[in-house]
Scaffold this motif. Structure first.
Motif, short mmCIF file in Angstrom:
data_model
loop_
_atom_site.label_atom_id
_atom_site.label_comp_id
_atom_site.label_asym_id
_atom_site.label_seq_id
_atom_site.Cartn_x
_atom_site.Cartn_y
_atom_site.Cartn_z
N LEU A 196 0.73 -1.02 0.18
CA LEU A 196 0.44 -0.36 -0.62
C LEU A 196 1.01 0.87 -0.37
CD1 LEU A 196 -2.91 -0.85 2.84
CD2 LEU A 196 -3.32 -0.56 0.23
N PRO A 197 0.49 2.48 -0.56
CA PRO A 197 1.80 3.21 -0.91
C PRO A 197 1.95 4.32 0.02
CG PRO A 197 -0.37 3.78 -2.41
CD PRO A 197 -0.53 2.53 -2.11
N GLU A 198 1.01 4.27 1.25
CA GLU A 198 1.20 5.07 2.11
C GLU A 198 2.13 4.48 3.29
OE1 GLU A 198 -2.93 3.15 2.38
OE2 GLU A 198 -1.61 3.89 1.07
N LEU A 199 2.43 3.19 3.45
CA LEU A 199 3.08 2.56 3.76
C LEU A 199 4.55 2.56 3.97
CD1 LEU A 199 0.46 0.20 4.68
CD2 LEU A 199 0.53 1.91 6.23
N LEU A 200 4.47 3.31 2.57
CA LEU A 200 6.21 3.13 2.53
C LEU A 200 6.79 4.73 2.93
CD1 LEU A 200 5.72 2.45 -1.22
CD2 LEU A 200 6.88 0.95 0.16
N SER A 201 6.24 5.20 3.20
CA SER A 201 7.25 6.71 3.46
C SER A 201 7.08 6.71 5.22
CB SER A 201 6.83 7.70 2.94
OG SER A 201 6.82 7.58 1.71
N ASP A 202 8.28 7.91 5.18
CA ASP A 202 8.48 8.09 7.56
C ASP A 202 7.25 9.29 7.29
OD1 ASP A 202 9.10 8.51 9.70
OD2 ASP A 202 9.52 10.44 8.72
N SER A 203 6.39 9.34 8.28
CA SER A 203 5.41 10.50 8.12
C SER A 203 5.83 11.95 8.31
CB SER A 203 4.12 9.99 8.89
OG SER A 203 4.73 10.18 10.91
N LYS A 204 6.71 11.55 9.13
CA LYS A 204 7.57 13.20 9.57
C LYS A 204 8.30 13.79 8.51
CE LYS A 204 10.34 15.79 12.72
NZ LYS A 204 10.94 16.88 11.19
N TRP A 205 8.52 13.21 7.57
CA TRP A 205 9.84 13.35 5.92
C TRP A 205 8.17 13.63 5.22
CZ3 TRP A 205 9.43 10.70 1.40
CH2 TRP A 205 9.88 11.45 0.03
N PHE A 206 7.32 12.96 5.19
CA PHE A 206 6.98 13.13 4.49
C PHE A 206 5.42 14.78 4.76
CE2 PHE A 206 2.44 12.87 1.70
CZ PHE A 206 2.69 11.67 0.76
N LEU A 207 5.48 14.58 5.16
CA LEU A 207 4.90 16.67 5.95
C LEU A 207 5.53 17.24 5.24
CD1 LEU A 207 2.79 15.75 9.39
CD2 LEU A 207 1.73 14.94 6.44
N ASP A 208 6.95 17.55 5.95
CA ASP A 208 8.00 18.19 5.63
C ASP A 208 8.20 18.40 4.45
OD1 ASP A 208 8.62 18.14 8.41
OD2 ASP A 208 10.36 17.32 8.34
N GLU A 209 8.35 17.70 3.45
CA GLU A 209 7.85 17.38 1.99
C GLU A 209 6.98 18.40 1.93
OE1 GLU A 209 10.28 16.61 -0.43
OE2 GLU A 209 11.62 16.72 1.64
N LEU A 210 5.73 18.05 1.85
CA LEU A 210 4.33 18.57 1.61
C LEU A 210 4.45 20.04 1.82
CD1 LEU A 210 1.43 15.98 2.42
CD2 LEU A 210 2.53 16.84 0.36
N ARG A 211 4.83 20.24 2.87
CA ARG A 211 5.42 21.96 3.87
C ARG A 211 5.91 22.54 2.60
NH1 ARG A 211 5.68 19.46 8.86
NH2 ARG A 211 4.07 20.16 10.27
N SER A 212 7.06 22.46 2.74
CA SER A 212 8.21 22.37 1.12
C SER A 212 7.93 23.06 -0.21
CB SER A 212 9.10 22.17 1.01
OG SER A 212 10.12 21.60 2.22
N ALA A 213 6.68 22.04 -0.51
CA ALA A 213 6.05 22.46 -1.45
C ALA A 213 4.58 23.68 -1.30
CB ALA A 213 5.26 20.88 -1.86
N GLY A 214 4.16 24.18 -0.11
CA GLY A 214 3.60 25.03 -0.41
C GLY A 214 2.38 24.40 0.74
N ALA A 215 2.22 23.56 1.58
CA ALA A 215 1.64 22.68 2.04
C ALA A 215 1.13 23.66 3.27
CB ALA A 215 1.17 21.66 2.64
N THR A 216 -0.22 23.50 4.09
CA THR A 216 0.15 24.66 5.92
C THR A 216 -0.39 23.88 6.09
OG1 THR A 216 -0.22 27.15 4.53
CG2 THR A 216 -1.16 26.48 6.37
N ILE A 217 0.45 23.04 7.55
CA ILE A 217 -0.28 21.98 8.19
C ILE A 217 0.11 22.63 9.44
CG2 ILE A 217 0.85 19.45 8.37
CD1 ILE A 217 1.61 19.21 6.50
N SER A 218 -1.03 22.00 10.55
CA SER A 218 -1.30 22.42 11.82
C SER A 218 -1.49 21.16 12.23
CB SER A 218 -1.92 23.97 12.03
OG SER A 218 -2.93 23.40 12.14
N GLU A 219 -0.99 20.78 13.79
CA GLU A 219 -1.53 19.84 14.38
C GLU A 219 -1.32 20.86 15.90
OE1 GLU A 219 0.70 16.04 13.66
OE2 GLU A 219 2.11 18.15 13.39
#
Length: 206
Positions: free
Chosen positions: A180-203
């Protein structure tokens, strides 16, 4: 594929819990999203082929349709919106990863919080988790907003997943097999890459 962002957001938030009771996921695809006719046609095809939505209730896999599939979703800007349960692999993946007995994904096709603020249309994802942490009941609410469109978020997710398969994110390349593709990535790395691409993420937790 854009829902992979919701899985990663939920999985990353779940790390702060000792046990997870419930996960509620919601997403808005803005009516003015430049998604393209092919993607819209494919979404209609999927819904017509599988009109019931899969959720987990009390640890059991349940299929919802009709009135049972109707729900509510609180947007980033606090609006309570009518939503419909949506089938996605994220539901089963999160159950396997967290053991949460109650998991549901709701989808809204309407005005995003970004457009309500007078900005451009945006894809919007909200994840709410309830569980145990330090012996207490805790709740968390995480949000992701991406203003470059659902199709762009899909493309970005594919690129990040391919990077994970090939080991381009400082991890060992994936061995041949079925994943399953979503199980291949480290979650923190994936979210950091989304932020670098312009995503706004808050927790936020409480």
């Amino acid at each position: 594929m854009w829902v992979t962002g919701s899985f990663v957001l939920a999985l990353n938030s779940a790390k702060s819990f000792e046990s997870v009771r419930s996960i509620r996921l919601g997403a808005i695809v803005d009516e003015q999203d430049p998604i393209g006719p092919a993607a819209i046609e494919d979404m209609k095809r999927v819904h017509s082929a599988a009109p019931a939505a899969i959720v987990f209730e009390g640890g059991r896999c349940v299929w919802l349709s009709g009135d049972a599939a109707r729900g509510k979703f609180e947007s980033i800007d606090g609006r309570s919106l009518d939503a419909t349960a949506f089938s996605t692999f994220d539901t089963a993946s999160l159950h396997a990863a967290t053991g949460a007995p109650d998991i549901r994904f709701d989808l809204v096709n309407g005005e995003s919080s970004s457009r309500c603020r007078g900005s451009e249309a945006a894809t919007e994802i909200v994840v709410e988790i309830e569980g145990e942490a330090d012996g207490r009941t805790e709740n968390s609410r995480s949000t992701l907003e991406f203003k470059h469109g659902t199709a762009s978020l899909t493309g970005l997710s594919i690129v990040l997943l391919l990077a994970s398969v090939l080991g381009l994110n400082d991890r060992v390349p994936a061995r041949p097999g079925l994943y399953l593709p979503e199980l291949l990535s480290d979650s923190k790395w994936f979210l950091d890459e989304l932020r670098s691409a312009g995503a706004t993420i808050s927790e936020d937790s409480k």
